[in-house]
Design a protein around this motif. Sequence first.
Motif, mmCIF file in Angstrom:
data_model
loop_
_atom_site.group_PDB
_atom_site.id
_atom_site.type_symbol
_atom_site.label_atom_id
_atom_site.label_comp_id
_atom_site.label_asym_id
_atom_site.label_seq_id
_atom_site.Cartn_x
_atom_site.Cartn_y
_atom_site.Cartn_z
ATOM 1 N N LEU A 209 73.006 66.159 45.938
ATOM 2 C CA LEU A 209 73.872 67.116 45.487
ATOM 3 C C LEU A 209 75.342 66.729 46.324
ATOM 4 O O LEU A 209 76.316 66.962 45.502
ATOM 5 C CB LEU A 209 73.306 68.385 45.675
ATOM 6 C CG LEU A 209 74.203 69.627 45.678
ATOM 7 C CD1 LEU A 209 74.317 69.527 43.785
ATOM 8 C CD2 LEU A 209 73.528 70.815 45.937
ATOM 9 N N ALA A 210 75.186 66.442 47.569
ATOM 10 C CA ALA A 210 76.417 66.207 48.170
ATOM 11 C C ALA A 210 77.295 65.115 47.683
ATOM 12 O O ALA A 210 78.478 65.207 47.343
ATOM 13 C CB ALA A 210 76.127 66.111 49.784
ATOM 14 N N ARG A 211 76.696 64.167 47.160
ATOM 15 C CA ARG A 211 77.528 63.059 46.460
ATOM 16 C C ARG A 211 77.663 63.392 45.301
ATOM 17 O O ARG A 211 79.140 63.130 44.708
ATOM 18 C CB ARG A 211 76.347 61.868 46.159
ATOM 19 C CG ARG A 211 76.073 60.967 47.747
ATOM 20 C CD ARG A 211 75.662 59.480 47.260
ATOM 21 N NE ARG A 211 74.427 59.482 46.666
ATOM 22 C CZ ARG A 211 73.074 59.799 47.061
ATOM 23 N NH1 ARG A 211 72.929 59.610 48.600
ATOM 24 N NH2 ARG A 211 71.825 59.612 46.497
ATOM 25 N N LEU A 213 78.826 66.408 44.336
ATOM 26 C CA LEU A 213 80.075 67.347 44.536
ATOM 27 C C LEU A 213 81.084 66.427 45.015
ATOM 28 O O LEU A 213 82.229 66.777 44.686
ATOM 29 C CB LEU A 213 79.647 68.350 45.456
ATOM 30 C CG LEU A 213 78.697 69.444 45.031
ATOM 31 C CD1 LEU A 213 78.261 70.373 46.153
ATOM 32 C CD2 LEU A 213 79.132 70.072 43.800
ATOM 33 N N GLU A 214 80.891 65.312 45.802
ATOM 34 C CA GLU A 214 82.111 64.591 45.932
ATOM 35 C C GLU A 214 82.695 64.109 44.819
ATOM 36 O O GLU A 214 83.898 64.105 44.730
ATOM 37 C CB GLU A 214 81.633 63.415 47.172
ATOM 38 C CG GLU A 214 81.330 63.896 48.278
ATOM 39 C CD GLU A 214 82.389 64.662 49.065
ATOM 40 O OE1 GLU A 214 83.683 64.650 48.783
ATOM 41 O OE2 GLU A 214 82.125 65.302 50.219
ATOM 42 N N GLU A 215 81.981 63.560 43.962
ATOM 43 C CA GLU A 215 82.367 63.064 42.681
ATOM 44 C C GLU A 215 83.164 64.172 41.972
ATOM 45 O O GLU A 215 84.350 63.922 41.154
ATOM 46 C CB GLU A 215 81.278 62.518 41.670
ATOM 47 C CG GLU A 215 80.714 61.217 42.157
ATOM 48 C CD GLU A 215 79.514 61.055 41.399
ATOM 49 O OE1 GLU A 215 79.211 61.401 40.243
ATOM 50 O OE2 GLU A 215 78.698 60.210 42.298
ATOM 51 N N VAL A 216 82.668 65.414 41.806
ATOM 52 C CA VAL A 216 83.552 66.524 41.317
ATOM 53 C C VAL A 216 84.768 66.656 42.036
ATOM 54 O O VAL A 216 85.811 66.786 41.308
ATOM 55 C CB VAL A 216 82.612 67.725 41.227
ATOM 56 C CG1 VAL A 216 83.582 68.897 40.863
ATOM 57 C CG2 VAL A 216 81.317 67.584 40.453
ATOM 58 N N PHE A 217 84.806 66.520 43.090
ATOM 59 C CA PHE A 217 86.160 66.938 43.850
ATOM 60 C C PHE A 217 87.025 66.000 43.837
ATOM 61 O O PHE A 217 88.129 65.988 43.663
ATOM 62 C CB PHE A 217 85.528 66.937 45.449
ATOM 63 C CG PHE A 217 84.826 68.381 45.724
ATOM 64 C CD1 PHE A 217 84.985 69.406 45.080
ATOM 65 C CD2 PHE A 217 83.885 68.431 46.677
ATOM 66 C CE1 PHE A 217 84.280 70.458 45.465
ATOM 67 C CE2 PHE A 217 83.225 69.370 46.851
ATOM 68 C CZ PHE A 217 83.353 70.696 46.497
ATOM 69 N N ALA A 218 86.445 64.576 43.733
ATOM 70 C CA ALA A 218 87.256 63.451 43.452
ATOM 71 C C ALA A 218 88.084 63.506 42.319
ATOM 72 O O ALA A 218 89.250 63.098 42.027
ATOM 73 C CB ALA A 218 86.835 62.149 43.323
ATOM 74 N N ARG A 219 87.308 64.304 41.038
ATOM 75 C CA ARG A 219 88.138 64.585 39.794
ATOM 76 C C ARG A 219 89.112 65.709 39.603
ATOM 77 O O ARG A 219 89.841 65.650 38.888
ATOM 78 C CB ARG A 219 87.112 64.422 38.770
ATOM 79 C CG ARG A 219 86.200 63.189 38.351
ATOM 80 C CD ARG A 219 85.550 63.465 37.192
ATOM 81 N NE ARG A 219 84.425 64.433 37.137
ATOM 82 C CZ ARG A 219 83.521 64.735 37.392
ATOM 83 N NH1 ARG A 219 82.905 63.338 37.873
ATOM 84 N NH2 ARG A 219 82.463 65.384 37.295
ATOM 85 N N SER A 220 88.487 66.556 40.467
ATOM 86 C CA SER A 220 89.397 67.967 40.164
ATOM 87 C C SER A 220 89.989 68.417 41.742
ATOM 88 O O SER A 220 89.266 68.827 42.591
ATOM 89 C CB SER A 220 88.277 68.932 39.562
ATOM 90 O OG SER A 220 88.859 70.428 39.931
ATOM 91 N N ARG A 249 76.031 68.029 58.275
ATOM 92 C CA ARG A 249 76.600 66.645 57.894
ATOM 93 C C ARG A 249 76.634 66.113 56.645
ATOM 94 O O ARG A 249 77.735 65.467 56.389
ATOM 95 C CB ARG A 249 75.769 65.644 58.748
ATOM 96 C CG ARG A 249 75.754 65.919 60.414
ATOM 97 C CD ARG A 249 74.719 64.745 61.030
ATOM 98 N NE ARG A 249 74.381 65.178 61.992
ATOM 99 C CZ ARG A 249 75.394 64.959 63.317
ATOM 100 N NH1 ARG A 249 76.508 64.346 62.983
ATOM 101 N NH2 ARG A 249 75.104 65.099 64.570
ATOM 102 N N LYS A 250 75.794 66.200 55.773
ATOM 103 C CA LYS A 250 75.898 65.604 54.260
ATOM 104 C C LYS A 250 77.060 66.286 53.569
ATOM 105 O O LYS A 250 77.814 65.587 52.937
ATOM 106 C CB LYS A 250 74.710 65.702 53.736
ATOM 107 C CG LYS A 250 73.525 64.777 54.336
ATOM 108 C CD LYS A 250 73.827 63.378 54.205
ATOM 109 C CE LYS A 250 73.008 62.545 55.011
ATOM 110 N NZ LYS A 250 73.624 61.148 55.268
ATOM 111 N N PHE A 251 77.331 67.765 53.704
ATOM 112 C CA PHE A 251 78.260 68.412 53.177
ATOM 113 C C PHE A 251 79.583 68.345 53.787
ATOM 114 O O PHE A 251 80.757 68.856 53.472
ATOM 115 C CB PHE A 251 77.881 69.792 52.714
ATOM 116 C CG PHE A 251 77.034 69.710 51.476
ATOM 117 C CD1 PHE A 251 77.125 69.613 50.197
ATOM 118 C CD2 PHE A 251 75.480 69.837 52.026
ATOM 119 C CE1 PHE A 251 76.237 69.577 49.271
ATOM 120 C CE2 PHE A 251 74.390 70.061 50.974
ATOM 121 C CZ PHE A 251 74.837 69.936 49.587
ATOM 122 N N ASN A 252 79.519 67.787 55.025
ATOM 123 C CA ASN A 252 80.715 67.648 55.788
ATOM 124 C C ASN A 252 81.482 69.032 56.045
ATOM 125 O O ASN A 252 82.482 69.317 55.945
ATOM 126 C CB ASN A 252 81.901 67.037 55.150
ATOM 127 C CG ASN A 252 82.621 66.084 56.063
ATOM 128 O OD1 ASN A 252 82.668 66.257 57.247
ATOM 129 N ND2 ASN A 252 83.209 65.084 55.399
#
Length: 427
Positions: A209-211, A213-220, A249-252
């Motif tokens: 899930l953390a990964r 969301l990083e993809e979502v954040f990279a796009r938006s 850690r995983k969600f920083n």
Amino acid sequence: AATEFGHQIRRVTLEKQSEIRIQVHPFSPLKLRVLDGLVEIFGSELPPEVWLTFPPRQQFAVFTWYGATIELDGVTETEETSTETPMVSYLNVHNSLQVQRHRVVSSTSNYVSSQWPRVIIVGDTDSGKSTLAKMLLNWAAKDGFKPTFVDLNIGQSSITIPGTIAATSIKMHVDSVHGFPLDNAIVHYFGHTTPTNNLRLYKALVEKLARELEEVFARSAESRHSGMVIDTMGWTNGPGYELLIHAIRKFNASLVIVLGQETDLVNDLNNSLKFKKNVRILNLDKSTGVFFRGSDYRKTLRNNNIKKYFHGATNDLTAYTKTAKFSDVKVYRIGDFPESRSRSAQRTYNDDALKITSVEIGEHLLNKVLAISYAKEPNQIISSIVAGFVCIKDVDIGKERITYISPSAAEFPSNILVMGTLTWLET
Ligand code: ADP
């Protein structure tokens, strides 16, 4: 005025910065409307004059910053007004997050992940974690941001049914009756209401899930700047503590909010995270309004949550009853869990925590809640999100048919169903 039930509509005047804490009667709903002033339920502002219906058992507080008058119609199980709330300290957190959000939006340096507010809320069960998460999300949405809610609390999931690890983007305030929006939620099925059934799987899904969301954040950029609010389980020692650190850690996470008098937990977190830069730990009071929910009650809530998934928050939806041939579906389980093995064999199976095993269809599936996976192949199950859930109502061995209910008429995206220990018996 007397209502059709014969009881009176009651008027309640709330002074500034006070709240009325309500637990709706176990069997009958409660109606409520705002007559005067602005009130909010966990950060979500109520419309003026409109009668809202709250389902049986719901526990909530109607809070006002400046004073208000409301009307109640129906019987409550408990009802208490209080001026002692931690709301100012909660709003202060929101204000500091807003400063951070605005700073990121106006900053010219791009993509420094540590700058986005990523709040994780930890503490005992019934410390008000989910409630604070809702407030922070609602206030951010009201101020025009689109924060992401991450729900790791598999025992009392807020986005969808129990046993899920999920995230959703909050665009509008969270509906006080219907809850979080399910459309475009990212949902993974853990399949159990306690992480001990498979700690490795829990971690694997959190990482996945953390990964995502990083993809979502990279796009938006909008989602990225708005940051996230993460709700966790109430398990804060031993393996539970390890899972918290893992999630931080995983969600920083940039801010860890510890709710309640938890000096040991705060010290432990300070120790564990002392080498991690850009993470702040904040200890806040829990509200005296938080209801204590015993294990039986939690079970009832879990059942209600599943019922809500199939039948709607106010029992307003009819689930579809469908049948399928045994050969039309494939059921899998991930790893091994207490139910699927004899006690003596428990230890030897630990290495297989993430192994995908095909499950024979039989009467043992009765009342099981299965997830409909997007996986096309069994080996994609852990990395795939799920489209929804079904509950098995009948297994006809002779005709080789299963009957199940589903809230949707849509075809399954794949024939892969995932099983855990979660069951639901309609009452
Ligand atoms: P946790 O997530 O820590 O287990 P919750 O936030 O779910 O705790 O709170 C437990 C219960 O108490 C929920 O039913 C919630 O609606 C209720 N609750 C929380 N704060 C208040 C309050 N100030 N007044 C009334 N009920 C509250």
